[in-house]
Design a protein around this motif. Structure first.
Motif, PDB file in Angstrom:
ATOM      1  N   PHE B  91      -9.109  41.810  99.142  1.00 60.36           N
ATOM      2  CA  PHE B  91     -10.498  41.542  98.771  1.00 60.36           C
ATOM      3  C   PHE B  91     -11.488  42.278  99.677  1.00 60.36           C
ATOM      4  O   PHE B  91     -12.694  42.219  99.459  1.00 60.36           O
ATOM      5  N   MET B  93     -11.962  41.838 103.027  1.00 59.88           N
ATOM      6  CA  MET B  93     -12.566  41.070 104.114  1.00 59.88           C
ATOM      7  C   MET B  93     -12.007  41.444 105.475  1.00 59.88           C
ATOM      8  O   MET B  93     -12.387  40.848 106.479  1.00 59.88           O
ATOM      9  N   PRO B 113     -16.596  43.430  99.981  1.00 58.88           N
ATOM     10  CA  PRO B 113     -16.187  42.333  99.095  1.00 58.88           C
ATOM     11  C   PRO B 113     -17.178  42.136  97.945  1.00 58.88           C
ATOM     12  O   PRO B 113     -16.765  41.935  96.801  1.00 58.88           O
ATOM     13  N   GLN B 114     -18.478  42.223  98.288  1.00 55.71           N
ATOM     14  CA  GLN B 114     -19.482  42.008  97.247  1.00 55.71           C
ATOM     15  C   GLN B 114     -19.338  43.034  96.128  1.00 55.71           C
ATOM     16  O   GLN B 114     -19.439  42.701  94.945  1.00 55.71           O
ATOM     17  N   VAL B 117     -16.490  42.248  93.918  1.00 56.08           N
ATOM     18  CA  VAL B 117     -16.817  41.228  92.920  1.00 56.08           C
ATOM     19  C   VAL B 117     -17.453  41.902  91.711  1.00 56.08           C
ATOM     20  O   VAL B 117     -17.106  41.629  90.560  1.00 56.08           O
TER      21      VAL B 117
END
Lengths: 433, 275, 336
Positions: B91, B93, B113-114, B117
């Motif tokens: 992801f 992180m 990560p954003q 998404v």
């Protein structure tokens, strides 16, 4: 390397003060030095709390003011007529008040929680308050009637004012104990708002309780630990010695008095600094820092964190109280309206942050340096403004406004100094090792 | 005393001036990068991932995790094996020193990560995975924050999937039971209509009955066609529903195969499934 | 009749002033609580932000007055208020860019931000004093009263009058509008909800694609607006003096903490609790009691529990009592 730098920084402060002596006057230089020394003490106090334990005390003003109050209570002569008129009444009322609170605490501890406890508690508090006021009000009125223009208060103990310095520390310790007990004992820590509040309350008491220290009528003419100028000027031997140094008796005497204070202050500061350093290096100090850096681990090892925090909070406040007493002694008068949070709480914080949180020498340096700036920014600002406004016509509203505003430049400057240091040297000028 | 002076709060815990808890940590790996086309391979794969937190030692060593369309992939392993870390690496992180992450034919290794998404990853963290003071419906709305189109359909679908949420949609999510909170968390992540859903120990701390129900729900989500990558503590149950399983040991792939294969493998049974 | 008189006297001296003061405190505390919820620290510069916004409004008011613009029976300051808010927003955003943002990027601990806000407090305090001076500024114009004591007496035939100052009326109306707008924004709009989400769980908000910088910027804008409104209302009702605004910090902090830091509802409740206790405890009850009690019981003294100078002590004691029984404040459950 670091050591040289630190010595250099202290030398810089010395040069700045010497320059003041040469360029302005030696009286101003000594004045700055003395208040700088007092500020350094206050900074040591705050540094104990913030630097060593991370306690956020924003009520420094209150503890400083308590020190001021101590000078009056210790050194002024007692007003016997006032004591006869209402002294016992006031003491009795205060005892009543304290008794009521003690009773309330006992009730809360002993009785089972419930509406009955609440009811009894409220009844006790109301009855206690009424009884307190019934005894207190007439006694205060009686005291304040005795020569209101000259005394109108109970007076002090008539003891040497030097005794007031430790007593100021004791007063501060008492209040700090109560505040710390409450604010550090809650489930989460609420020290900042508690100290902010108590400082305002202490000042309110000092302004309003005329029987205590004359309130806003001020107490002037506090005794001194050093000779009076006028005595010196009448002393032929002194005049002769002053003349030998090329000084006229008036200048000589004022310098002599200020320099005597300086000697006294340096002694006290060195003692405090030594104590603070010893404390820092002792097992106790190591434990304080261990708690600060990892409270959970310290707690797991069975250290009583709240208890330790209370200790260091009291100690720091004691130092502020002592410094407050010394400051009022220097002033020779107690003027409650001069206690302002920006000057006596937040400026001390600037000193600690600029000097270097967690380092006692940093606190001393910060205290001296920031105090120098606080005093000298105004004349420097005035000079600057005169330069800026030189092009404007005399008497123009803008020019006058700008010239008037130099008085407030120091606040602006302190903010900028704090932010610049935080941004570019966040550990302060002399960082913690 | 280590680190920046700005991180040194001297142990101050004064609640009258500072809010409890640490400021967001997810931004730690906020990298500005772009996705690069990289066709072929599984739908989502973290390949040969090596890395750790900050400047710390490597937690992952050459670890590969993949999930294909229509599959449930499960990561299991002993405590401290780096299961959650592997998931977080996929992801974005934590910073990878080696390896890459590819999603749907794009290399997304350098995305934050954003941004992942936005690319279609739905992630449900293990803890603090809902907005406790917001209502259930607001939680779902926040899940759809990056969507500017009408998301009422998606919300209806989630309510159909988790009927209890429809019932409690005006209630603060923090007032719900553990199992219901997990449903909110999954529902929140589904609001972006993700291409892949990643769950970090969704059954941690819930009772066995609730756990069974949650697994049923997860299968239902998978049936809607979303591939699921999941870290699980309850290895046996997780492998039973898994199409693909990864057993991690000390940050590296120890065994992998279909869920059934792993359950049948005597080595795996002996070491991780208690015989 | 005596009973009615007592009620009127009570309203005149306690209820009306306390409601007005409570509204002002509530607006101030809302600003503190929002910053606490989103930026995680108590802003020591809040009192001076209020002073700055008020000063900007006063300057625009003077400008309008010099142009001959007035607002009829209402104070001109209300016309200048939007401009004052813009001025305050500008300085607050500038401060955030120049000062606070750096520390966010460094992920500074909140207590560092508290110290930073002290620096900002010094600067703003100095700035206000440099620009408008440290003295009192009375900038209320228009009609002084909605209803005067004499009119009220004539209207009702009671002995006691009830005077409601225009500024008190405006305070309540404006405060209701401001609070209504704020709650609508926080609970009904996407941006408002994202602010609450961010305050609740920063990490998850980031994962949801909420942009923290945008949340922070909007928070500052709202705080600037609330601070200016609070400051202008206080200044209209009483008077504008930079030092007094700095001192408002204590009751405002107390309100926010009593209500539960981070909770807007709490900030409002806290504001009114503090205001009502301050006013009731420092009010001389003789007049009201004279109406209510039989002749024999009538008090000789003023029946003032504490002198008005101890109003800080009242805020403080209320704060302690609340914290002793509810350590997180009254409304902690519902944070921003």
């Amino acid at each position: 390397m670091g050591k040289m730098r630190n010595i250099g920084l202290f030398a810089l402060v010395a040069v700045l003060i010497l320059l003041t002596g040469v360029l302005q006057s030696w009286n101003s230089a000594l004045l700055i030095l003395n208040m700088g020394l007092v500020s350094a003490m206050m900074a040591i106090g705050v540094n104990l709390q913030w630097g060593f334990a991370g306690l956020f005390n924003v009520g420094v003003m209150g503890f400083v003011a308590l020190g001021g109050l101590a000078t009056v209570l210790v050194s002024m002569p007692p007003v016997h007529a006032a004591w006869r008129a209402g002294g016992l009444g006031i003491l009795a009322a205060l005892a009543l008040g304290a008794g009521t609170i003690a009773l309330a605490i006992v009730l809360v501890r002993r009785m089972r929680p419930g509406w009955l406890r609440t009811l009894v508690l409220i009844a006790v508090l109301i009855a206690g308050f009424i009884a307190y006021r019934a005894v207190f009000d007439p006694a205060v009125a009686a005291v304040e009637r005795i020569n209101p223009a000259g005394t109108g208060y109970l007076g002090g103990l008539g003891l040497p004012i030097l005794l007031a310095w430790p007593v100021g520390g004791l007063l501060a310790a008492g209040v700090a104990w109560v505040i710390g007990k409450i604010a550090l004992g809650l489930r989460s820590d609420y020290l900042a708002i508690a100290t902010l509040g108590i400082a305002e309350i202490i000042i309110a008491v000092m302004k309003n309780e005329d029987w205590l220290a004359r309130g806003v009528k001020n107490v002037i003419g506090l005794p001194r630990p050093v000779p009076y100028e006028i005595t010196l000027q009448r002393d032929p031997a002194f005049v002769e010695r002053a003349a030998a140094l090329g000084l006229d008796p008036v200048t000589g005497s004022t310098l002599y008095v200020k320099a005597s204070y300086s000697v006294l202050l340096v002694i006290v500061l060195l003692i405090l600094l030594w104590l603070a350093q010893m404390a820092l290096k002792s097992p106790w100090g190591r434990m304080m820092r261990a708690i600060r850096d990892n409270e959970t681990a310290a707690e797991a090892m069975g250290k009583n964190v709240t208890g330790r925090h209370l200790q260091i909070f009291i100690l720091g406040s004691v130092v502020c109280g002592i410094a407050g007493a010394i400051m009022t002694t220097l002033d020779g008068q107690l003027v409650p309206t001069t206690y302002q949070p920006l000057r006596y709480t937040f400026l001390i914080w600037v000193m600690v942050i600029v000097g270097g949180s967690g380092n006692n020498f940093g606190a001393v340096l910060g205290g001296m340096l920031v105090w120098f700036l606080w005093v000298q920014v105004e004349p420097m600002g005035a000079l600057l403004m005169q330069g800026i406004t030189a092009g404007l016509a005399d008497g123009s509203a803008l020019k006058e406004h700008l010239l008037d505003s130099t008085a407030h430049m120091r606040l602006l400057t302190m903010g900028i100094v704090l932010l610049v240091v935080l941004r570019f040297s966040p550990r302060g000028l002399i960082p913690e090792k | 005393m280590s680190g920046s002076a700005y991180q040194d709060d001297r142990g101050n815990k004064d609640r009258s001036i500072t809010k409890a808890g640490s400021p967001g940590s997810a931004t730690g790996a906020r990298r500005k990068g772009t996705a690069v086309p990289a066709p072929g391979g599984p739908f989502l794969i973290g390949e040969n991932m090596t890395g750790g937190y900050g400047k710390g030692p490597n937690i992952l060593e050459n670890c590969t995790i993949a999930v294909d369309e229509g599959e449930i992939a499960v990561i299991v392993g002993p405590n401290g094996a780096g299961k959650s870390t592997a998931m977080k690496a996929v992801f974005g992180m934590l910073d990878l020193r080696e390896g890459s992450v590819r999603l749907d034919g794009e290399d997304i290794t350098s995305l934050s990560p954003q941004d992942r998404v936005a690319k279609g990853m739905g992630f449900v963290p293990q803890t603090s995975n809902i907005f406790t003071s917001l209502t259930v419906e607001e939680n779902l709305e926040m899940g759809a924050f990056i969507r500017r189109d009408d998301f009422r359909d998606t919300m209806e679908q989630i309510y159909d999937l988790f009927p209890i949420l429809r019932e409690k949609r005006r209630q603060a999510a923090g007032e719900l039971s553990g199992g219901q909170r997990q449903q909110v968390a999954v529902g929140r992540a589904l609001m972006t209509k993700p291409k892949v859903l990643m769950l970090d120990e969704p059954t941690a701390g819930v009772s066995p009955i609730v756990m069974d129900e949650l697994f049923d729900r997860i299968i239902e989500v998978a049936r809607t066609g979303i591939p699921i990558l999941m870290v699980e503590q309850n290895a046996r149950q997780a492998l039973e529903i898994a199409d693909k399983g990864y057993v991690l040991v000390q940050g590296a792939n120890a065994y992998s195969g279909s869920g059934k294969e792993l359950l049948a493998d005597p080595e795996v049974r002996k070491s991780f499934l208690g015989g | 009749m005596d009973f009615l008189n007592a009620i009127v006297a009570l309203s005149n001296f306690v209820l009306v002033p306390a409601i007005a003061y409570g509204s002002q405190l509530a607006l101030g505390a809302l600003g503190v609580t929002l910053i606490y919820g989103i930026l995680r620290f108590s802003n020591f510069a809040h009192g001076d932000t209020m002073a700055f916004g008020t000063m900007a409004t006063i300057l625009f008011t003077w400008w309008f007055q010099s142009l001959g613009i007035s607002f009829g029976p209402l104070p001109t300051a209300l016309l200048a208020l939007p401009l004052g808010i813009l001025g305050c927003m500008a300085i607050v955003l500038l401060t955030d860019r120049a000062v606070y943002r750096f520390y966010r990027e460094q992920k500074a601990k909140p207590v560092i931000l508290v110290i930073v806000s002290m620096g900002v407090m010094f600067i703003m305090n100095g700035l206000v004093r440099v620009i408008i001076g440290p003295d009192d500024q009375n900038f209320a114009d228009g009609n002084r009263f909605v209803i005067t004591a004499r009119d009220f007496k004539q209207m009702t035939g009671l002995d006691e009058g009830l005077a409601i100052k225009t500024t008190q009326g405006i305070t309540v109306v404006v405060a209701i509008i401001a609070v209504g707008l704020l709650f609508w924004f926080l609970n009904r709009t996407r941006t408002g909800k994202s602010m609450r989400a961010y305050s609740d769980n920063e990490d998850l908000a980031l994962l949801s694609g909420i942009n923290p910088e945008r949340v922070v910027m909007i928070t500052w804008l709202i705080v600037a607006a609330l601070a200016t409104v609070a400051g202008v209302l206080y200044g209209l009702d009483k008077t504008f003096k930079p030092f007094v605004y700095f001192q408002l910090l204590l009751p405002i902090f107390a309100s926010a903490i009593v209500g539960g830091l981070g909770s807007p509802v709490g900030a409002i409740a806290g504001g009114f609790i503090i205001a009502f206790s301050e006013v009731t405890i420092t009010y001389a009850w003789k007049k009201v009691l004279t109406y209510l009690l039989p002749e024999a019981w009538q008090p000789d003294g003023l029946v003032q529990l504490m002198s008005t100078d101890y109003k800080f002590a009242v805020s403080f004691v209320i704060l302690l009592i609340v914290l002793l029984f509810k350590p997180t404040g009254l409304f902690k459950g519902k944070s921003v």
